[in-house]
Every structure is written in structure tokens, then in C-alpha cells.
Enzyme design. Structure first.
Site, short mmCIF file in Angstrom:
data_model
loop_
_atom_site.label_atom_id
_atom_site.label_comp_id
_atom_site.label_asym_id
_atom_site.label_seq_id
_atom_site.Cartn_x
_atom_site.Cartn_y
_atom_site.Cartn_z
N ASP A 258 47.52 44.22 40.57
CA ASP A 258 47.43 45.58 41.06
C ASP A 258 47.50 46.51 39.84
O ASP A 258 47.71 46.08 38.71
CB ASP A 258 48.54 45.88 42.09
CG ASP A 258 48.16 47.05 43.00
OD1 ASP A 258 48.67 47.13 44.12
OD2 ASP A 258 47.30 47.87 42.58
C1 GLC Z 1 46.76 50.97 44.00
C2 GLC Z 1 47.05 50.10 45.18
C3 GLC Z 1 45.99 49.08 45.45
C4 GLC Z 1 44.65 49.64 45.04
C5 GLC Z 1 44.66 49.78 43.54
C6 GLC Z 1 43.35 50.35 42.99
O1 GLC Z 1 47.91 51.30 43.32
O2 GLC Z 1 48.30 49.44 45.27
O3 GLC Z 1 46.06 48.75 46.85
O4 GLC Z 1 43.61 48.77 45.46
O5 GLC Z 1 45.74 50.58 43.09
O6 GLC Z 1 43.18 51.66 43.44
#
Ligand code: GLC
Length: 743
Positions: free
Chosen positions: A277
Site C-alpha cells: 500500500d
Molecule cells: C491508499 C489506500 C489504498 C489505495 C492506495 C492508492 O492509501 O489505502 O486502498 O489503493 O493508497 O491510492
């Protein structure tokens, strides 16, 4: 007979050909991967493990083969420009994979996933994701960070909005549908965007419902509650996973070898790739799990995270880790192999560009129709006293409330690309159906968080001139979603107060709630004659709502999550354990009814709250219709089943009302005795049926005895012999039941 034999033989031959074609493709991709891998330098390998944010400022790194993926660029011209650099100016010409959060629509916005889950309609959910893929891929996006299939039992958690709710089975079915919708029939189609099962794992168990907080999930609950939807995603062919931000009992998911080596690879044989993430490898420093970025990179890679999102611990440290002998190049090769495999499967090497004629394919009429149907089937009728709804077209409506005409807010969270100019608000929708002269609008509050009464007078004036008040309230979109947890989940601002003032006019009042979570609306619902829960319904929410209010559509939504009476009851979910002292209404006395100086043991020693009892406001699976359905004659095809049997449960359902309607028939099971305690109910099957007024049908729901498996005290997945109870009904409070045994 010969024809039958011939057709059987032909089908066997056809299947064998298909399998061999599939195997041949896999072999040829495997050979291409190995050939390309053998040509790559360490820097180029590390490049495939790095995803950077945005489409500008990375040209040189792309030219040097140091970047494998871009997120958050939606300009097809720039994406084609970047791909051209990667294909034609880098040494090996490895294409980029372009990613974006396409969670519940792209330009055409569908209801938030929690709302879509209330439709209990996997085909509709799949269609919505297919449409999102068609719109998103027309800008060059070929990877979405969805479905979010974290089991969510806590309405305080803002990201419950993105989930499919509290049940592992419903989330598994809908998550698989989303994977199929996004990926389509063929990964190398230009409208296919690869899906990403996220966030593995246990993110929804954040303590206190506070986003990013620690989780303490017992291994058995991890296996039986939080992991099953991810396994269903693998079975549905998902090609990527995302590691969660949270830790599980002290081990951050991003550094969790058990999750991504033991479970995902060794047990589930997943051969796609895992992305972190946003900055989650680096954040293991904050967790206090690693000392620095170098160790963060080491722990994430060893855990099985193939690609780092946004931060650069991999880019900055892998080479040194290899040189110092702390990291085996074989681990890097395998990480890169998985990424290259998916890129080949997607056909990116052959078709990396967005063709001019395919660009900007947005908001087609059929897309908007699908979004309207999704919104219609997601809305849940929670109350309808004295058949207040549907309203006749002759009624003069006072439309009040801070969400009645908010084109942006009703789209909900995670709509980076949603087009609010397309939105049909409740105001527009009701005017289209009832006529502008029948709808008198006064917002009463400018936004859902308004805390003054300046708008009351006009609102009350309109209410007095009307036949019926429709109050559309709830939460602005920013009040749910990532990092937006709430400790108090009442309607924000002065909404409750305004509703009470409006009710003093004596007019019937319909409360419509647009929100990203269950809200504690029990007390205020007393002032409403009817309540519709609309979630954040997306682009066509107002049109769907108007159809429901006018009776052009009969509501069929069922809650995918328990609604608590009080926030203090959380966590509260239907598939709970019975405890040694299960509560019951006979012994519970409401706190204010307890006699003064009541003796210590006079209140009954059961598991309840003396002020809020033990029942939810509305149970999982609950939802009313404008008609009514009666269940009868439950029966099973056997009394005793063997382990590989299929259970066939039959039920009669009759539409006893005066309107055709859909009913989502639900089947629950309880394992009465296990070598660990078992939930009081578990959803194991469901089916949507349509019945005309007076029509009765007999339907059969099936489940495999192996679906009764659970993780026993020895951590083995078993189906234990014993007695089971089976219910079929319209929600998790179903009472019609029968029994069976597994030998
Ligand atoms: C965010 C989220 C994730 C998302 C990623 C990209 O912090 O936790 O679900 O897909 O970053 O935006």
C-alpha cells in the site's frame, strides 16, 4: 444414443483443447518471462518493483528501465508518451502498467461498494465493474486497486464504505464478481483492467474502528473470517494483491511472511504479484517493526511484496542488500518474474498504447442505466409505517435536507474521476418524476455538518404547504473513506433537530439517508414515517430514489452490515458467538426501568447492555419491500449428509402483498457444537427471486457440506460430524428452521 456419446466425446475433446491452449499460452508466457529476465540487469529488475505516483518527472527513470508502474495518471496522451519512452527508448522495452483507484466507477459513478453490497446482486456488481473498466481503460488505466474485500464490522471505520460489509460469504461472492467485472473475459483485451484484492489482511479489524490502528485477530478468526474473501478472489482469477497498512498482532501486513508466503503462495498457489500500500514498507519504521528504510525494504521483499507503491525503499536499498549478502538475487528474480508474467498476460508488450478511437469512452446511456439500476437495488427500505410509501404523483412534496441537491456529495468516497455534472440529485430526480410544480425545495441546511438554524424557517414554511416531507440527509462524502473514522455516528450537524422541527408540522415525513456507513438513526427514525437508506448512491442516485418514492421501483435492498442502536454496542455483527450467557428479552430490563435499589442479581446475568440491550437497530440481511413475503414449508433432501454431499434446502415463498417485488432469500446455518465455539448463524447461500402479487414459488438453495468447514482447535480446516440448524428467511433474524446432521 450415438449422438449423446458423440456430444460427450466432443465436449471432452473441446475442454482438452481449451486446457491445452491455456497451458500452451502459459508455457509461452513462461518462456518469454524467463528469456526477458535473463537479459535484465539488477537495476532493471529493481525497476519492475517500483511504482511511482503521477505521470510527470519520471521520464529519465523510465528511459533507464528503473520504473515498472505509474499510478494516478489518467491522460491517455501522456500515458502513450510514457509508454513510448518505455518501449522505444529503454534498453529492453518493458511496458509500464498504469494504475488508478477505480473503486465504484470511473466517470459514471456507481453506489459505494457497501451500497452495491446491499443489492446482493453479483451479476449487477460485475456489470458495474465491467463498465468502470471500460471507462477507465479508455484513458490508459489497466490496473485498479479494487475490490476492497476487508471484512468490516465497525461502522466507526470510514473505509467500511468501500467494503462489502461484515459477512465473509457475501463479500466472497461479490468480491469475485468484482474481479471478473474489472478483468473481463480476457486479460489482454484493451478494456480489461487487472484487479487487486485488498487489503490483505484484517484491515477492517482496526481497534476502535480507527483507521490504520493495530489489530488483534486470533489466528482462527483470521482464517475463518478475514481470509476467505481473498481466497475467493484468487479462485476468481485476480492477478494482484495489495498489502494492508495495519499490523496483525504486532506484525505489519507488509512484512508478514505468513500472509504472502505461507498462505498466498504456498497454500493458495497464487502466481500474480503483490503491491504494497502507499508507503507501507516505509511505514514499518513507524510501526517500530524495522529500524530504517534498508530493513523496511528487506522485510517487505522477504515477506513477498513484489512492488513498492510511491516510496523508494526498494529502489534505494535492494542493490546494497544484494551486495551485502542480506538478500538473495533469487528472491528478486521471483518478484520480477511475477510482475513480468502479468504484463505479458495483459498483452502490454504487444498493445501498450490507448488507440485514439478508444479514448474517452464515458457515460454512455447504457452505463447510466446500469448505474441507476445498481442504485435502485442498493437502496434499503428500513421503515414504512402506514404504507407512507410509495407516494402518489398527486402529492406535493417538501424536499428538505443537506443531501437533497448535492451532486458531488452523493457520489461518495474514492471517486477521483467521478463527473458530478452527470449527477441526478434527489431534487432533479423527484422533479423529473413528480413534476417541478409538485416539488418544493428548501435545503434547511447548507451541508450535512451545518450547526445553525438559519435555514429552518424556509424549510418549515415549505413543509407546511406540502402533503409530505422528504428529508434527504446523511453524511457528506468526506465523512467516510480512508482516514475518516467517526467516534459518534449520529446524523451530523443539526439534522436530528431540524427533522424534529419539521415533524411538528404534522406532515408525513420520509427520511432518506445518504451515508458511507451505518449511522445510529434509531432515535430520529421515531420521527419518520418511512426510512430509506440510500448509502452514497452515485451518479444516478436521485433518479433511483425518485422511482422508489413514486413506486416505479419496489425496493429490494438488504443490509450487508448490522446497524447498531448505539455506537457503544460496536463491534456488533450477526455471526457472533453465543457466549456462556446469551442474552434474551425475558431477562433484560431497560436501565431506566430498573427499580431503585434493585438487588444485585435481580437483573439477570446475561450478555447485554442495561441501557441498549443486545439487539441491533436493524439486523444483517434486513430490508423491507412495498409488498410482503411469507416463507413456509422448509425442507431438506436428506436428514444426514456425508462430507462431500450437496445439501438441497427447499422453501416456499409467497408474495402476500399487492405489488410485484424482489426478495433476497437467505440461508443461514449454525454448527450446534464444535471443538471450538461456533457462530450462532452463518450465511451460506442466497438467491434473488421476483414474485408478482399473490404469486408463490418453491425454490431450492444448495450448499456443499464442505462449505461447513471451519478451523478447529488444532488449526486444521475440518468439517466436523454433528448436528446443524438451518434457517431460510428474509434476513438474519430468520426463524423458520430445520435440522440436519453430518456424519
Ligand atoms: C491508499 C489506500 C489504498 C489505495 C492506495 C492508492 O492509501 O489505502 O486502498 O489503493 O493508497 O491510492
Amino acid at each position: 444414443m450415438n449422438k449423446l456419446i458423440l456430444s460427450v466425446v466432443l465436449s471432452i475433446v473441446l475442454m482438452a483443447c481449451q486446457n491445452s491452449t491455456h497451458n500452451k499460452q502459459a508455457d509461452s508466457i513462461g518462456q518469454k518471462v524467463e528469456k526477458l529476465l535473463s537479459q535484465m540487469t539488477l537495476e532493471e529488475k529493481i525497476g519492475q518493483m517500483w511504482q511511482v505516483n503521477g505521470g510527470y518527472g519520471h521520464d529519465d527513470n523510465i528511459r533507464q528501465g528503473k520504473i515498472g508502474s505509474i499510478l494516478n495518471d489518467v491522460d491517455p496522451q501522456n500515458i502513450n508518451r510514457l509508454q513510448k519512452i518505455a518501449l522505444e527508448e529503454s534498453r529492453l522495452g518493458i511496458p509500464l502498467i498504469i494504475a488508478r483507484d477505480v473503486i465504484h466507477g470511473f466517470k459514471t459513478v456507481f453506489p459505494i461498494p457497501l451500497g452495491q453490497a446491499a443489492s446482493w446482486n453479483p451479476e449487477l456488481v460485475e456489470q458495474g465493474c465491467r463498465i468502470a473498466a471500460q471507462e477507465a481503460s479508455s484513458t490508459g488505466i489497466r490496473w485498479t486497486f479494487a475490490p476492497m474485500i476487508d471484512i468490516s464490522r465497525d461502522a466507526r471505520w470510514g473505509r467500511i464504505a468501500e467494503s462489502c460489509g461484515e459477512d465473509p460469504y457475501l463479500t466472497s461472492v461479490l468480491g469475485a464478481a468484482m474481479v471478473k467485472g474489472f478483468q473481463g473475459d480476457s486479460l489482454n483485451s484493451e478494456t480489461s483492467i487487472i484487479a487487486c484484492a485488498k487489503h490483505m489482511a484484517g484491515y477492517g479489524a482496526a481497534e476502535g474502528g480507527r483507521d490504520y490502528n493495530t489489530t488483534l485477530i486470533p489466528p482462527r478468526e483470521l482464517r475463518d473470517v478475514y481470509l476467505p474473501p481473498f481466497k475467493a478472489a484468487v479462485d476468481a482469477g485476480v492477478r494482484t494483491f495489495m498489502a494492508a497498512f495495519n499490523d496483525i498482532d504486532g506484525v505489519p501486513a507488509t512484512g508478514n511472511e505468513f500472509l504472502f508466503r505461507q498462505v498466498l503462495r504456498n497454500e493458495w498457489h497464487f502466481d500474480g504479484f503483490v503491491v504494497s500500500d502507499w508507503a507501507s514498507p516505509w511505514e514499518m519504521i513507524n510501526h517500530g517493526f524495522v529500524a530504517d528504510e534498508k530493513e523496511a525494504a528487506l522485510r517487505a521483499i522477504k515477506a513477498g511484496v513484489n512492488m513498492e507503491m510511491a516510496t523508494s525503499t526498494y529502489n534505494d536499498n535492494i542493490k546494497v542488500l544484494i551486495e551485502e549478502g542480506l538478500l538473495d538475487i533469487k528472491i528478486i528474480d521471483q518478484a520480477v518474474r511475477d510482475v513480468l508474467r502479468v504484463k505479458f498476460e495483459m498483452g502490454l508488450f504487444d498493445n501498450p498504447y490507448v488507440a485514439e478511437e478508444n479514448q474517452y469512452q464515458f457515460a454512455k446511456p447504457k452505463y447510466l442505466e446500469a448505474a441507476k439500476l445498481a442504485a435502485t437495488q442498493s437502496m434499503v427500505l428500513l421503515k414504512n409505517d402506514k404504507n407512507t410509501l410509495p407516494l402518489s404523483l398527486s402529492k406535493k412534496i417538501a424536499l428538505i435536507g443537506p443531501m437533497a441537491n448535492q451532486a458531488y456529495e452523493q457520489l461518495g468516497t474514492w471517486i477521483f474521476d467521478g463527473d458530478s455534472t452527470l449527477t441526478v440529485t434527489p431534487l432533479k430526480g423527484l422533479q423529473d418524476v413528480f413534476g417541478k410544480d409538485k416539488v418544493m425545495f428548501a435545503e434547511g441546511m447548507a451541508i450535512s455538518r451545518t450547526r445553525h438554524q438559519k435555514g429552518y424557517r424556509k424549510a418549515i414554511e415549505q413543509a407546511k404547504k406540502s402533503d409530505v416531507i422528504v428529508f434527504v440527509g446523511g453524511e457528506e462524502s468526506i465523512l467516510s473513506g480512508e482516514a475518516h473514522s467517526r467516534a459518534n455516528i449520529d446524523l451530523p450537524g443539526v439534522q436530528n433537530d431540524l427533522i424534529k422541527e419539521l415533524k411538528k408540522t404534522g406532515k408525513p415525513l420520509v427520511l432518506v439517508v445518504m451515508a458511507g456507513r451505518p449511522l445510529t438513526i434509531g432515535a430520529i427514525s421515531e420521527y419518520a414515517d418511512a426510512v430509506i437508506y440510500a448509502w452514497h448512491p452515485g451518479t444516478m442516485g436521485g433518479a433511483a430514489l425518485a422511482d422508489i418514492i413514486a413506486g416505479n421501483a419496489n425496493p429490494s435492498g438488504k443490509l450487508p452490515v448490522t446497524f447498531p442502536k448505539e455506537v457503544g454496542q460496536i463491534p456488533m455483527h450477526y455471526n457472533h458467538k453465543n457466549t456462556g450467557r446469551p442474552a434474551n428479552l425475558d431477562t433484560w430490563t431497560q436501565m431506566y426501568d430498573i427499580p431503585v435499589k434493585a438487588p444485585q442479581t435481580s437483573l439477570g446475568n446475561e450478555s447485554h447492555y442495561i441501557d441498549a440491550g443486545f439487539e441491533p437497530l436493524y439486523p444483517f440481511g434486513y430490508g423491507l419491500s412495498y409488498t410482503s413475503f411469507v416463507y413456509s414449508d422448509i425442507s431438506l433432501d436428506k436428514e444426514i449428509y456425508a462430507k462431500d454431499d450437496i445439501i438441497a434446502a427447499s422453501i416456499k415463498v409467497k408474495n402476500t402483498g399487492e405489488m410485484a417485488g424482489d426478495e433476497i432469500v437467505q440461508l443461514y446455518v449454525r454448527d450446534l457444537v464444535g471443538n471450538v465455539s461456533r457462530p450462532v448463524k452463518e450465511l451460506k447461500a442466497f438467491k434473488r427471486i421476483s414474485l408478482n402479487e399473490g404469486e408463490e414459488t418453491t425454490l431450492t438453495l444448495t450448499l456443499d457440506v464442505n462449505d461447513l468447514a471451519f478451523t478447529n482447535v488444532a488449526m486444521e480446516r475440518v468439517v466436523e460430524p454433528g448436528q446443524f440448524e438451518l434457517w431460510i428467511g428474509g434476513d438474519s433474524n430468520a426463524t423458520l428452521s430445520t435440522f440436519f446432521s453430518v456424519k
